[in-house]
Design a protein around this motif. Sequence first.
Motif, PDB file in Angstrom:
ATOM      1  N   LEU A  48       1.213  -1.233   0.181  1.00  0.00           N
ATOM      2  CA  LEU A  48       0.045   0.084  -0.028  1.00  0.00           C
ATOM      3  C   LEU A  48       0.864   1.372   0.078  1.00  0.00           C
ATOM      4  O   LEU A  48       1.841   1.396   1.006  1.00  0.00           O
ATOM      5  CB  LEU A  48      -1.169  -0.307   1.415  1.00  0.00           C
ATOM      6  N   ASN A  50       0.017   4.123   1.788  1.00  0.00           N
ATOM      7  CA  ASN A  50      -0.692   5.058   2.678  1.00  0.00           C
ATOM      8  C   ASN A  50      -0.069   5.855   3.169  1.00  0.00           C
ATOM      9  O   ASN A  50       0.722   5.718   3.862  1.00  0.00           O
ATOM     10  CB  ASN A  50      -1.153   3.861   3.560  1.00  0.00           C
ATOM     11  N   THR A  53      -0.611   6.693   8.201  1.00  0.00           N
ATOM     12  CA  THR A  53       0.250   5.341   9.142  1.00  0.00           C
ATOM     13  C   THR A  53       0.453   5.193  10.292  1.00  0.00           C
ATOM     14  O   THR A  53      -0.459   5.868  11.145  1.00  0.00           O
ATOM     15  CB  THR A  53       1.618   4.950   8.424  1.00  0.00           C
ATOM     16  N   VAL A  91      -7.796   2.790   1.262  1.00  0.00           N
ATOM     17  CA  VAL A  91      -7.706   2.423   2.546  1.00  0.00           C
ATOM     18  C   VAL A  91      -8.378   2.487   3.995  1.00  0.00           C
ATOM     19  O   VAL A  91      -8.808   4.082   3.972  1.00  0.00           O
ATOM     20  CB  VAL A  91      -6.080   2.390   3.248  1.00  0.00           C
ATOM     21  N   CYS A 118      -8.513  12.197   3.832  1.00  0.00           N
ATOM     22  CA  CYS A 118      -8.793  11.676   5.033  1.00  0.00           C
ATOM     23  C   CYS A 118     -10.363  12.049   5.856  1.00  0.00           C
ATOM     24  O   CYS A 118     -10.037  13.289   6.414  1.00  0.00           O
ATOM     25  CB  CYS A 118      -7.436  11.170   5.748  1.00  0.00           C
ATOM     26  N   GLY A 145      -5.209   6.380  -0.439  1.00  0.00           N
ATOM     27  CA  GLY A 145      -4.533   5.892  -0.040  1.00  0.00           C
ATOM     28  C   GLY A 145      -4.670   4.356  -1.689  1.00  0.00           C
ATOM     29  O   GLY A 145      -5.108   4.030  -2.053  1.00  0.00           O
ATOM     30  N   SER A 240      -7.238  -1.172   6.865  1.00  0.00           N
ATOM     31  CA  SER A 240      -5.800  -1.459   7.572  1.00  0.00           C
ATOM     32  C   SER A 240      -5.941  -1.008   8.884  1.00  0.00           C
ATOM     33  O   SER A 240      -6.561   0.134   9.491  1.00  0.00           O
ATOM     34  CB  SER A 240      -4.639   0.023   7.142  1.00  0.00           C
ATOM     35  N   TYR A 244      -2.742  -5.240   7.576  1.00  0.00           N
ATOM     36  CA  TYR A 244      -3.321  -4.661   6.341  1.00  0.00           C
ATOM     37  C   TYR A 244      -3.586  -6.319   5.936  1.00  0.00           C
ATOM     38  O   TYR A 244      -3.931  -7.083   4.837  1.00  0.00           O
ATOM     39  CB  TYR A 244      -2.545  -3.611   5.286  1.00  0.00           C
ATOM     40  N   LEU A 332       5.407   4.392  -0.547  1.00  0.00           N
ATOM     41  CA  LEU A 332       5.428   5.649   0.015  1.00  0.00           C
ATOM     42  C   LEU A 332       6.131   6.488  -0.609  1.00  0.00           C
ATOM     43  O   LEU A 332       5.885   7.544  -1.316  1.00  0.00           O
ATOM     44  CB  LEU A 332       4.858   5.912   1.089  1.00  0.00           C
TER      45      LEU A 332
END
Length: 363
Positions: A48, A50, A53, A91, A118, A145, A240, A244, A332
């Motif tokens: 991922l 993401n 985290t 995600v 988010c 994600g 996640s 995950y 990432l």
Amino acid sequence: MKYDFCILGAGLAGLSLAKELSTVPDVNAIVIDPYGIGGGASGSPIGLANPATGRFATKTWRAEESIEAIKSNLEEVSPFSSQKFFSQSGVMRPAMDSKIANRMKENIESNNWPDDWCDWLSESDIKTLFPGLQSEYGGAWVSTGITVAIPQYLQALSNYLKEKSIQILENKKFKLDLISGIWNIKLSDDTQFEAEHLITTAGIKTKEFDFWKDLPLHPVKGQVAVFECHDNFPYKAAISALGYFASLDSKTFVAGSTYEHNFTHEEVDLQGKEYIEKRMLRVMPQLKGKYRLIDQWSGVRASTPDRMPIIGPHPSVQSCSVFAGLGSKGLLYSSVLAKEISQYLTDNMPVSSEISLNRFSSK
């Protein structure tokens, strides 16, 4: 043959750096990896990218740049693969207890996220959007994600680089000598070439080079399991929580990962599988008895004392740099940091203090 740059390592860091160098006029580079493309920790079947985290969905360093950079690279090299190898899946991060939920909410409110990157979802929201997911306390939805089949991505990236005339030598052992400021690389078949600058991007194996043996990298073994559902994997998004769980097709999914700081071997084992399954069924209890194991994978990541990557020149060996320590954030960070080290190598631009090797020498 003489190259400007020789990159030791054909994982996420090494191939991402090679891609950046391939865009610089009048610069030639070569990549060598004795274990093949993605032969180390970059070989995980699915990973991922993401930007939220840790247990509390904390916004990562340079999150916006990192997501945009990996997304751009994925899109650019996708024509060089016959397979679909990534999805902008988002995600879902369900909170597993009230403490985690409170911290997640605080982070969403305080981390200065771009709009719609988010968001907090209530228990009822999650039950509607992700039926069957453990969601008593709500959770964070990370819309940006990305789910990636890493081996296929690396192969597409390799194909792209070959089109750009970047040579990649796989499964070749080699010896290094620094002679009058020039690196001499001798392969096991006695082929030799020279390079003006050597960049080690070999993850935890970076420490196997004598000149990097004191680098502050800590090995962390990670195991994942590949399962096949009797029906379909229930979600298009990655999940996640306690690990995950992600899929790029309707049937199979990858579950992981262990974080083993003390281990006696690097192979997959029953304990790793059982650890993953136990946590998976806490998050997705509806899967109990409805899947079968089809594969396992393990690799050893390179972590650092502050969990930030390491980039920079060797303090005493000339024409020698490192790009390592990406830990579990290889997807990432690899693309955005490849741009940074490329600018350092070709234009002598300073490396960010948060990731500079110099941050350890000053302590």
